[in-house]
Motif scaffolding. Structure first.
Motif, PDB file in Angstrom:
ATOM      1  N   TRP A 139      12.688   1.420   3.545  1.00 14.38           N
ATOM      2  CA  TRP A 139      13.629   2.252   2.876  1.00 14.38           C
ATOM      3  C   TRP A 139      14.896   1.719   2.109  1.00 14.38           C
ATOM      4  CZ3 TRP A 139      12.668   6.797   1.270  1.00 14.38           C
ATOM      5  CH2 TRP A 139      11.909   7.679   1.863  1.00 14.38           C
ATOM      6  N   THR A 140      15.271   0.659   2.531  1.00 12.37           N
ATOM      7  CA  THR A 140      16.424   0.060   1.822  1.00 12.37           C
ATOM      8  C   THR A 140      16.019  -0.417   0.660  1.00 12.37           C
ATOM      9  OG1 THR A 140      17.547  -0.619   3.988  1.00 12.37           O
ATOM     10  CG2 THR A 140      17.914  -2.017   1.951  1.00 12.37           C
ATOM     11  N   GLN A 141      14.557  -1.006   0.463  1.00 12.55           N
ATOM     12  CA  GLN A 141      14.009  -1.505  -0.760  1.00 12.55           C
ATOM     13  C   GLN A 141      13.907  -0.349  -1.707  1.00 12.55           C
ATOM     14  OE1 GLN A 141      10.578  -3.890  -0.269  1.00 12.55           O
ATOM     15  NE2 GLN A 141      11.582  -4.987   1.634  1.00 12.55           N
ATOM     16  N   LEU A 142      13.663   0.694  -1.149  1.00 12.79           N
ATOM     17  CA  LEU A 142      13.018   2.014  -1.933  1.00 12.79           C
ATOM     18  C   LEU A 142      14.246   2.689  -2.579  1.00 12.79           C
ATOM     19  CD1 LEU A 142      10.461   3.720   0.220  1.00 12.79           C
ATOM     20  CD2 LEU A 142      10.035   2.108  -1.827  1.00 12.79           C
ATOM     21  N   ARG A 143      15.729   2.377  -2.179  1.00 14.72           N
ATOM     22  CA  ARG A 143      16.805   3.117  -2.583  1.00 14.72           C
ATOM     23  C   ARG A 143      16.998   2.437  -4.151  1.00 14.72           C
ATOM     24  NH1 ARG A 143      21.205   1.559   1.982  1.00 14.72           N
ATOM     25  NH2 ARG A 143      20.146   2.915   3.679  1.00 14.72           N
ATOM     26  N   THR A 144      16.184   1.569  -4.797  1.00 14.09           N
ATOM     27  CA  THR A 144      16.335   1.358  -6.097  1.00 14.09           C
ATOM     28  C   THR A 144      15.621   2.432  -6.957  1.00 14.09           C
ATOM     29  OG1 THR A 144      14.369  -0.213  -6.121  1.00 14.09           O
ATOM     30  CG2 THR A 144      16.643  -1.258  -5.806  1.00 14.09           C
ATOM     31  N   LEU A 145      14.710   3.270  -6.349  1.00  5.87           N
ATOM     32  CA  LEU A 145      14.017   4.259  -6.938  1.00  5.87           C
ATOM     33  C   LEU A 145      14.700   5.657  -6.963  1.00  5.87           C
ATOM     34  CD1 LEU A 145      10.568   3.439  -5.388  1.00  5.87           C
ATOM     35  CD2 LEU A 145      11.643   2.491  -7.531  1.00  5.87           C
ATOM     36  N   ALA A 193      -7.537   2.399   0.725  1.00  6.82           N
ATOM     37  CA  ALA A 193      -6.328   1.352   0.669  1.00  6.82           C
ATOM     38  C   ALA A 193      -5.687   0.860  -0.132  1.00  6.82           C
ATOM     39  CB  ALA A 193      -6.358   0.369   1.892  1.00  6.82           C
ATOM     40  N   MET A 194      -7.120   0.074  -1.430  1.00  2.78           N
ATOM     41  CA  MET A 194      -6.371  -0.202  -2.535  1.00  2.78           C
ATOM     42  C   MET A 194      -6.002   0.804  -3.502  1.00  2.78           C
ATOM     43  SD  MET A 194      -5.972  -2.616  -4.504  1.00  2.78           S
ATOM     44  CE  MET A 194      -6.724  -4.263  -3.945  1.00  2.78           C
ATOM     45  N   GLY A 195      -6.448   1.975  -3.446  1.00  4.29           N
ATOM     46  CA  GLY A 195      -6.156   2.967  -4.215  1.00  4.29           C
ATOM     47  C   GLY A 195      -4.824   3.393  -4.153  1.00  4.29           C
ATOM     48  N   HIS A 196      -4.351   3.506  -2.822  1.00  9.12           N
ATOM     49  CA  HIS A 196      -2.987   3.764  -2.455  1.00  9.12           C
ATOM     50  C   HIS A 196      -2.053   2.899  -2.846  1.00  9.12           C
ATOM     51  CE1 HIS A 196      -3.390   7.631  -0.615  1.00  9.12           C
ATOM     52  NE2 HIS A 196      -4.453   7.248   0.112  1.00  9.12           N
ATOM     53  N   ALA A 197      -2.464   1.594  -2.698  1.00  5.29           N
ATOM     54  CA  ALA A 197      -1.366   0.186  -3.113  1.00  5.29           C
ATOM     55  C   ALA A 197      -1.368   0.459  -4.726  1.00  5.29           C
ATOM     56  CB  ALA A 197      -2.387  -0.804  -2.432  1.00  5.29           C
ATOM     57  N   GLU A 198      -2.534   0.561  -5.428  1.00  7.89           N
ATOM     58  CA  GLU A 198      -2.450   0.408  -6.780  1.00  7.89           C
ATOM     59  C   GLU A 198      -1.348   1.506  -7.301  1.00  7.89           C
ATOM     60  OE1 GLU A 198      -6.326   0.889  -7.995  1.00  7.89           O
ATOM     61  OE2 GLU A 198      -6.603  -1.146  -7.957  1.00  7.89           O
ATOM     62  N   THR A 199      -1.332   2.636  -6.624  1.00 11.11           N
ATOM     63  CA  THR A 199      -0.406   3.786  -6.933  1.00 11.11           C
ATOM     64  C   THR A 199       0.959   3.379  -6.904  1.00 11.11           C
ATOM     65  OG1 THR A 199      -2.021   5.618  -6.480  1.00 11.11           O
ATOM     66  CG2 THR A 199       0.298   5.946  -6.465  1.00 11.11           C
ATOM     67  N   VAL A 200       1.172   2.645  -5.532  1.00 10.46           N
ATOM     68  CA  VAL A 200       2.466   2.185  -5.224  1.00 10.46           C
ATOM     69  C   VAL A 200       2.878   1.190  -6.163  1.00 10.46           C
ATOM     70  CG1 VAL A 200       3.825   0.794  -3.269  1.00 10.46           C
ATOM     71  CG2 VAL A 200       2.303   2.371  -2.702  1.00 10.46           C
ATOM     72  N   VAL A 201       2.154   0.090  -6.741  1.00  9.04           N
ATOM     73  CA  VAL A 201       2.720  -0.935  -7.632  1.00  9.04           C
ATOM     74  C   VAL A 201       2.977  -0.118  -8.793  1.00  9.04           C
ATOM     75  CG1 VAL A 201       1.779  -2.748  -8.736  1.00  9.04           C
ATOM     76  CG2 VAL A 201       1.431  -2.774  -6.377  1.00  9.04           C
ATOM     77  N   ARG A 202       2.197   0.852  -9.352  1.00  7.84           N
ATOM     78  CA  ARG A 202       2.095   1.601 -10.574  1.00  7.84           C
ATOM     79  C   ARG A 202       3.826   2.225 -10.534  1.00  7.84           C
ATOM     80  NH1 ARG A 202      -1.969   3.618 -10.487  1.00  7.84           N
ATOM     81  NH2 ARG A 202      -1.448   5.836  -9.919  1.00  7.84           N
ATOM     82  N   ARG A 203       3.982   2.696  -9.465  1.00  7.05           N
ATOM     83  CA  ARG A 203       5.530   3.153  -9.325  1.00  7.05           C
ATOM     84  C   ARG A 203       6.641   2.691  -8.966  1.00  7.05           C
ATOM     85  NH1 ARG A 203       3.739   9.036  -6.320  1.00  7.05           N
ATOM     86  NH2 ARG A 203       5.836   9.387  -6.603  1.00  7.05           N
ATOM     87  N   ALA A 204       6.077   1.399  -8.206  1.00 16.08           N
ATOM     88  CA  ALA A 204       7.363   0.731  -7.923  1.00 16.08           C
ATOM     89  C   ALA A 204       7.165  -0.678  -7.868  1.00 16.08           C
ATOM     90  CB  ALA A 204       7.902   1.103  -6.340  1.00 16.08           C
ATOM     91  N   GLY A 205       6.780  -1.185  -8.820  1.00 15.20           N
ATOM     92  CA  GLY A 205       6.276  -2.665  -8.873  1.00 15.20           C
ATOM     93  C   GLY A 205       7.273  -3.782  -8.653  1.00 15.20           C
TER      94      GLY A 205
END
Length: 273
Positions: free
Chosen positions: A17-23, A50-62
């Motif tokens: 969550w500390t990392q996500l504070r940049t968003l 799992a890959m589908g969710h991971a790709e979404t994560v990278v797209r939104r928070a690369g």
């Protein structure tokens, strides 16, 4: 990708969550939910989801290390070692942490680059790893030695590590040592350490118990098939009762089809840890 009901993202630890504070707040919450879903689908061995969710994560928070780590973990589980290695390197660059170094070494091993794997394993940053990561690195390096035909070296490395007080990672160390002893031909030693691994493996991260049974000549069967046969037998008895009721005065019997599904029980398949 859909989010399961009840998944809020609050399941993540504070460091993520500390990392996500940049968003932005909204994006951070969405990314957190997808990160949880990556973990859930990996636990279910549903790698495509799992890959589908991971790709979404990278797209939104690369630029978030946890996002790239999630992508790397899925690729690693898929056996795409080149992609996993790229993601793990990105995590190291973004976070400055080398906690994924054992997996990076294993990726080099998976790519057939044993020399590069050993060079990375003996790098300066490898010496700075914590105890748990050092144990994982040792297991991977022993595997590299075995790949190179250096079984004695692998056994010696692991032998030095298995003695001492139990640790959370002891089960995996015991298992790796037993597996190496098996390859060397030391069946008695392998039996002892598979038993040690099975006793220490409270979270069932290895198949040590199954490997121990194999060495003892015990064959495990799937009792589900036996239960199916019992059900079929009961159905057959019901059918015989029906036959008696269907006999007419002339002694004829109504034609009824029988599905003969008798099967031999099949041995359960083991997997390597």
């Amino acid at each position: 990708m859909p989010i399961e009901e009840g998944v809020t993202g609050k399941e993540l630890d504070r460091e993520v969550w500390t990392q996500l504070r940049t968003l932005t707040k909204e994006n951070a919450e969405g990314v957190a939910q997808h990160l949880v879903m990556v973990a859930i689908r990996l636990a279910e061995d549903d790698l495509d989801a799992a890959m589908g969710h991971a790709e979404t994560v990278v797209r939104r928070a690369g630029r978030v290390p946890a996002a790239r780590e999630a992508m790397g973990m899925v690729a690693y589980r898929q056996g795409d070692f080149a992609r996993a290695l790229t993601e793990f390197r990105t995590v190291r660059r973004l976070s400055g942490s080398s906690h994924l170094l054992p997996l990076m070494v294993d990726c080099e091993r998976g790519l057939g680059r044993g020399d590069r794997a050993l060079a990375l394993a003996t790098s300066l940053e490898a010496r700075e790893l914590g105890a748990a990561e050092q144990a994982e690195l040792l297991i991977v390096v022993a595997g590299v030695r075995r790949d190179l035909g250096q079984i004695d070296a692998a056994v010696l490395m692991l032998e030095r590590a298995v003695y001492g007080p139990p640790r959370p990672w002891s089960a995996r160390l015991y298992y790796a040592y037993a597996d190496a002893l098996t390859e060397k031909g030391d069946v008695d030693g392998a039996r002892k350490w598979f038993a040690m691994a099975a006793a220490a493996d409270t979270e069932l991260v290895t198949d040590a118990a199954e490997r121990l049974d194999e060495l003892d000549g015990i064959i495990v069967v799937d009792l589900h098939d036996d239960l199916d046969e019992d059900d079929d037998f009961e159905d057959h008895e019901d059918f015989e009762d029906d036959e008696d009721e269907n006999v007419d005065d002339a002694g004829t019997i109504d034609a009824v089809g029988i599905d003969d599904r008798d099967r031999e029980p099949e041995p359960a398949q083991d997997r390597d840890a």
